[in-house]
Design a protein around this motif. Structure first.
Motif, PDB file in Angstrom:
ATOM      1  N   GLY A  23       0.817  -1.206   0.000  1.00  0.00           N
ATOM      2  CA  GLY A  23       0.000   0.000   0.000  1.00  0.00           C
ATOM      3  C   GLY A  23       0.848   1.252   0.000  1.00  0.00           C
ATOM      4  N   ILE A  24       0.325   2.294  -0.639  1.00  0.00           N
ATOM      5  CA  ILE A  24       1.056   3.543  -0.800  1.00  0.00           C
ATOM      6  C   ILE A  24       1.365   4.190   0.544  1.00  0.00           C
ATOM      7  CG2 ILE A  24      -1.030   4.960  -1.060  1.00  0.00           C
ATOM      8  CD1 ILE A  24       2.181   5.367  -3.117  1.00  0.00           C
ATOM      9  N   ALA A  25       0.491   3.998   1.528  1.00  0.00           N
ATOM     10  CA  ALA A  25       0.698   4.622   2.842  1.00  0.00           C
ATOM     11  C   ALA A  25       1.897   4.042   3.578  1.00  0.00           C
ATOM     12  CB  ALA A  25      -0.560   4.477   3.700  1.00  0.00           C
ATOM     13  N   GLY A  26       2.322   2.836   3.176  1.00  0.00           N
ATOM     14  CA  GLY A  26       3.436   2.192   3.865  1.00  0.00           C
ATOM     15  C   GLY A  26       4.798   2.501   3.282  1.00  0.00           C
ATOM     16  N   VAL A  27       4.847   3.311   2.209  1.00  0.00           N
ATOM     17  CA  VAL A  27       6.131   3.553   1.532  1.00  0.00           C
ATOM     18  C   VAL A  27       7.092   4.338   2.421  1.00  0.00           C
ATOM     19  CG1 VAL A  27       7.261   4.684  -0.417  1.00  0.00           C
ATOM     20  CG2 VAL A  27       5.141   3.411  -0.771  1.00  0.00           C
ATOM     21  N   GLU A  28       6.628   5.430   3.012  1.00  0.00           N
ATOM     22  CA  GLU A  28       7.526   6.247   3.851  1.00  0.00           C
ATOM     23  C   GLU A  28       8.051   5.466   5.051  1.00  0.00           C
ATOM     24  OE1 GLU A  28       7.840  10.648   5.978  1.00  0.00           O
ATOM     25  OE2 GLU A  28       6.045  10.104   4.850  1.00  0.00           O
ATOM     26  N   PRO A  29       7.192   4.717   5.782  1.00  0.00           N
ATOM     27  CA  PRO A  29       7.722   3.883   6.869  1.00  0.00           C
ATOM     28  C   PRO A  29       8.750   2.856   6.381  1.00  0.00           C
ATOM     29  CG  PRO A  29       5.365   4.118   7.104  1.00  0.00           C
ATOM     30  CD  PRO A  29       5.717   4.721   5.781  1.00  0.00           C
ATOM     31  N   SER A  30       8.540   2.318   5.176  1.00  0.00           N
ATOM     32  CA  SER A  30       9.490   1.351   4.629  1.00  0.00           C
ATOM     33  C   SER A  30      10.844   2.013   4.355  1.00  0.00           C
ATOM     34  CB  SER A  30       8.945   0.730   3.339  1.00  0.00           C
ATOM     35  OG  SER A  30       7.815  -0.069   3.609  1.00  0.00           O
ATOM     36  N   TYR A  31      10.804   3.250   3.840  1.00  0.00           N
ATOM     37  CA  TYR A  31      12.057   3.974   3.626  1.00  0.00           C
ATOM     38  C   TYR A  31      12.751   4.278   4.954  1.00  0.00           C
ATOM     39  CZ  TYR A  31      12.162   4.694  -1.402  1.00  0.00           C
ATOM     40  OH  TYR A  31      12.283   4.494  -2.759  1.00  0.00           O
ATOM     41  N   ASN A  32      11.967   4.549   5.995  1.00  0.00           N
ATOM     42  CA  ASN A  32      12.551   4.799   7.312  1.00  0.00           C
ATOM     43  C   ASN A  32      13.293   3.560   7.823  1.00  0.00           C
ATOM     44  OD1 ASN A  32      11.553   7.409   7.347  1.00  0.00           O
ATOM     45  ND2 ASN A  32       9.691   6.857   8.462  1.00  0.00           N
ATOM     46  N   VAL A  33      12.690   2.381   7.623  1.00  0.00           N
ATOM     47  CA  VAL A  33      13.343   1.121   8.013  1.00  0.00           C
ATOM     48  C   VAL A  33      14.644   0.949   7.230  1.00  0.00           C
ATOM     49  CG1 VAL A  33      13.156  -1.407   7.940  1.00  0.00           C
ATOM     50  CG2 VAL A  33      11.205  -0.036   8.696  1.00  0.00           C
ATOM     51  N   LEU A  34      14.575   1.218   5.919  1.00  0.00           N
ATOM     52  CA  LEU A  34      15.748   1.072   5.051  1.00  0.00           C
ATOM     53  C   LEU A  34      16.871   2.023   5.466  1.00  0.00           C
ATOM     54  CD1 LEU A  34      16.927  -0.251   2.462  1.00  0.00           C
ATOM     55  CD2 LEU A  34      15.889   1.631   1.171  1.00  0.00           C
ATOM     56  N   ILE A  35      16.527   3.271   5.753  1.00  0.00           N
ATOM     57  CA  ILE A  35      17.536   4.268   6.126  1.00  0.00           C
ATOM     58  C   ILE A  35      18.168   3.927   7.470  1.00  0.00           C
ATOM     59  CG2 ILE A  35      17.840   6.689   6.812  1.00  0.00           C
ATOM     60  CD1 ILE A  35      15.818   7.394   4.578  1.00  0.00           C
ATOM     61  N   ASP A  36      17.364   3.465   8.420  1.00  0.00           N
ATOM     62  CA  ASP A  36      17.913   3.047   9.719  1.00  0.00           C
ATOM     63  C   ASP A  36      18.940   1.928   9.529  1.00  0.00           C
ATOM     64  OD1 ASP A  36      16.409   4.881  11.075  1.00  0.00           O
ATOM     65  OD2 ASP A  36      14.832   3.473  11.665  1.00  0.00           O
ATOM     66  N   TRP A  37      18.603   0.979   8.654  1.00  0.00           N
ATOM     67  CA  TRP A  37      19.535  -0.117   8.345  1.00  0.00           C
ATOM     68  C   TRP A  37      20.806   0.419   7.699  1.00  0.00           C
ATOM     69  CZ3 TRP A  37      21.186  -1.354   3.388  1.00  0.00           C
ATOM     70  CH2 TRP A  37      21.938  -2.528   3.267  1.00  0.00           C
ATOM     71  N   ALA A  38      20.638   1.352   6.747  1.00  0.00           N
ATOM     72  CA  ALA A  38      21.783   1.897   6.010  1.00  0.00           C
ATOM     73  C   ALA A  38      22.703   2.706   6.920  1.00  0.00           C
ATOM     74  CB  ALA A  38      21.287   2.765   4.857  1.00  0.00           C
ATOM     75  N   LYS A  39      22.131   3.395   7.883  1.00  0.00           N
ATOM     76  CA  LYS A  39      22.950   4.166   8.826  1.00  0.00           C
ATOM     77  C   LYS A  39      23.845   3.238   9.640  1.00  0.00           C
ATOM     78  CE  LYS A  39      19.949   8.217   9.410  1.00  0.00           C
ATOM     79  NZ  LYS A  39      19.017   8.920  10.335  1.00  0.00           N
ATOM     80  N   LYS A  40      23.296   2.114  10.055  1.00  0.00           N
ATOM     81  CA  LYS A  40      24.084   1.149  10.828  1.00  0.00           C
ATOM     82  C   LYS A  40      25.210   0.552   9.987  1.00  0.00           C
ATOM     83  CE  LYS A  40      20.135  -0.075  13.740  1.00  0.00           C
ATOM     84  NZ  LYS A  40      19.118  -1.125  14.066  1.00  0.00           N
ATOM     85  N   LYS A  41      24.989   0.496   8.670  1.00  0.00           N
ATOM     86  CA  LYS A  41      26.005  -0.043   7.760  1.00  0.00           C
ATOM     87  C   LYS A  41      26.927   1.062   7.222  1.00  0.00           C
ATOM     88  CE  LYS A  41      24.582  -4.394   7.503  1.00  0.00           C
ATOM     89  NZ  LYS A  41      25.456  -5.553   7.814  1.00  0.00           N
ATOM     90  N   HIS A  42      26.706   2.301   7.683  1.00  0.00           N
ATOM     91  CA  HIS A  42      27.479   3.471   7.241  1.00  0.00           C
ATOM     92  C   HIS A  42      27.343   3.703   5.733  1.00  0.00           C
ATOM     93  CE1 HIS A  42      29.210   3.510  11.246  1.00  0.00           C
ATOM     94  NE2 HIS A  42      29.594   2.249  11.105  1.00  0.00           N
ATOM     95  N   LEU A  43      26.159   3.369   5.210  1.00  0.00           N
ATOM     96  CA  LEU A  43      25.861   3.607   3.797  1.00  0.00           C
ATOM     97  C   LEU A  43      25.079   4.896   3.589  1.00  0.00           C
ATOM     98  CD1 LEU A  43      24.732  -0.024   2.853  1.00  0.00           C
ATOM     99  CD2 LEU A  43      26.928   1.058   2.333  1.00  0.00           C
ATOM    100  N   PHE A  44      24.603   5.479   4.676  1.00  0.00           N
ATOM    101  CA  PHE A  44      23.753   6.675   4.616  1.00  0.00           C
ATOM    102  C   PHE A  44      24.102   7.577   5.788  1.00  0.00           C
ATOM    103  CE2 PHE A  44      19.975   9.168   5.378  1.00  0.00           C
ATOM    104  CZ  PHE A  44      19.510   9.476   4.113  1.00  0.00           C
ATOM    105  N   PRO A  45      24.163   8.903   5.615  1.00  0.00           N
ATOM    106  CA  PRO A  45      23.939   9.620   4.348  1.00  0.00           C
ATOM    107  C   PRO A  45      25.209   9.717   3.500  1.00  0.00           C
ATOM    108  CG  PRO A  45      24.219  11.179   6.139  1.00  0.00           C
ATOM    109  CD  PRO A  45      24.303   9.814   6.762  1.00  0.00           C
ATOM    110  N   LYS A  46      25.022   9.751   2.193  1.00  0.00           N
ATOM    111  CA  LYS A  46      26.101   9.996   1.233  1.00  0.00           C
ATOM    112  C   LYS A  46      25.548  10.893   0.132  1.00  0.00           C
ATOM    113  CE  LYS A  46      28.768   5.716   1.807  1.00  0.00           C
ATOM    114  NZ  LYS A  46      29.274   4.489   1.113  1.00  0.00           N
TER     115      LYS A  46
END
Length: 300
Positions: A167-190
């Motif tokens: 669902g479209i309403a879940g896209v932003e929360p999904s990006y939040n999950v992805l960014i949290d993961w990327a921060k832990k991997k030092h992939l974000f922000p770049k």
């Protein structure tokens, strides 16, 4: 819940690529590594619908897409490929979802400048109806010329880290999950990081709250160790119509419609892989809520 979602994502990916195969509860439960009893309950908890309803809906949505886009494809080939035993069962099931028999749907199927809407009828039931966009083809083409640069590109294979949204309403929360993961991997922000949304369903045939959208991040190499809700996804290399422009979120639907219309006007046809958007800026950082986006439509 993360482990549940991870297994359900794997299951949904299997279902979507094997709609013509054995999709019994026992088989699907085996894919997810749950017992049939537990899987049935978990699937409904995560997706909001039963496994059987999900499978039937996906088959009918795929048949609607084939009927509308591949008009030379034989009706028999469509319903047999999707596992319907005879035309009567297929027609009855299809009509339940779209209010028209498959043959009527094909005749009335809108071109790229139409869409399927779901509206509430007076008796409280959901009726599926066709509605033409307010703008005419000419106005839409003029809008496209002014707002998008459209070209044919050979796109390379892209390795992504992805989180699924239902669902479209879940896209932003999904990006939040992805960014949290990327921060832990030092992939974000770049500075050069690219966010990508991959559409695994079409809004033309799937209700907005059921459309599967994968919130993704472009990686330098394939993700070898998925974690939690984050999994690996690959975009196939190939030919795409790419429409690039600075637009608002409200323009997205019109941009996609423009691409499909441009595709038809120039005699191209879609390829069986997923369309996606590449974001080059963040609308939250723009005073008018604009962002630079590439809309990528796979073609033959």
């Amino acid at each position: 819940m993360e482990e549940y979602k991870k297994r359900i994502v794997k299951t949904i990916q299997y279902i979507d690529t094997n709609l013509d195969a054995d999709l019994s509860l026992e088989k699907i439960a085996e894919i997810s590594a749950y017992s049939p009893f537990h899987f049935h309950r978990i699937f409904k908890l995560v997706t909001g619908e039963t496994l059987q309803n999900y499978i039937i809906r996906r088959k009918i949505e795929k048949s609607a897409f084939l009927l509308a886009v591949h008009k030379n494809m034989e009706m028999k080939e469509i319903y047999l490929d999707l596992g319907f035993s005879n035309p009567s069962v297929f027609s009855k099931t299809f009509k339940k979802y779209y209010g028209l028999a498959p043959s009527e749907f094909r005749k009335a199927a809108p071109e790229a400048f139409h869409k399927i809407l779901q509206v509430q009828s007076k008796n409280g039931q959901i009726d599926t109806v066709f509605s033409q966009y307010i703008c005419t083809i000419e106005n839409l083409l003029n809008w496209t010329t002014m707002n998008l640069k459209i070209e044919i590109k050979e796109m390379p294979e892209m390795n992504l880290a992805a989180v699924m949204s239902l669902g479209i309403a879940g896209v932003e929360p999904s990006y939040n999950v992805l960014i949290d993961w990327a921060k832990k991997k030092h992939l974000f922000p770049k500075e050069d990081i690219k966010m990508i949304s991959v559409y695994h369903d079409s809004f033309k045939v799937t209700p907005p709250d059921k459309v599967r959208i994968h919130a993704c991040m472009l990686l330098d190499e394939k993700l070898e160790e998925p974690a939690g809700e984050v999994f690996s996804e690959t975009i196939e290399a190939g030919k795409y119509i790419v429409g690039s422009g600075e637009v608002t979120l409200n323009d997205f639907e019109q941009c996609w419609v423009s691409l499909f219309l441009w595709m038809n006007e120039h005699n191209y046809s879609t390829r069986r892989t997923f369309p996606f958007e590449i974001y080059h800026s963040n609308f939250k950082e723009h005073p008018e809520g604009k962002m630079i986006v590439d809309f990528c439509l796979p073609i033959q």
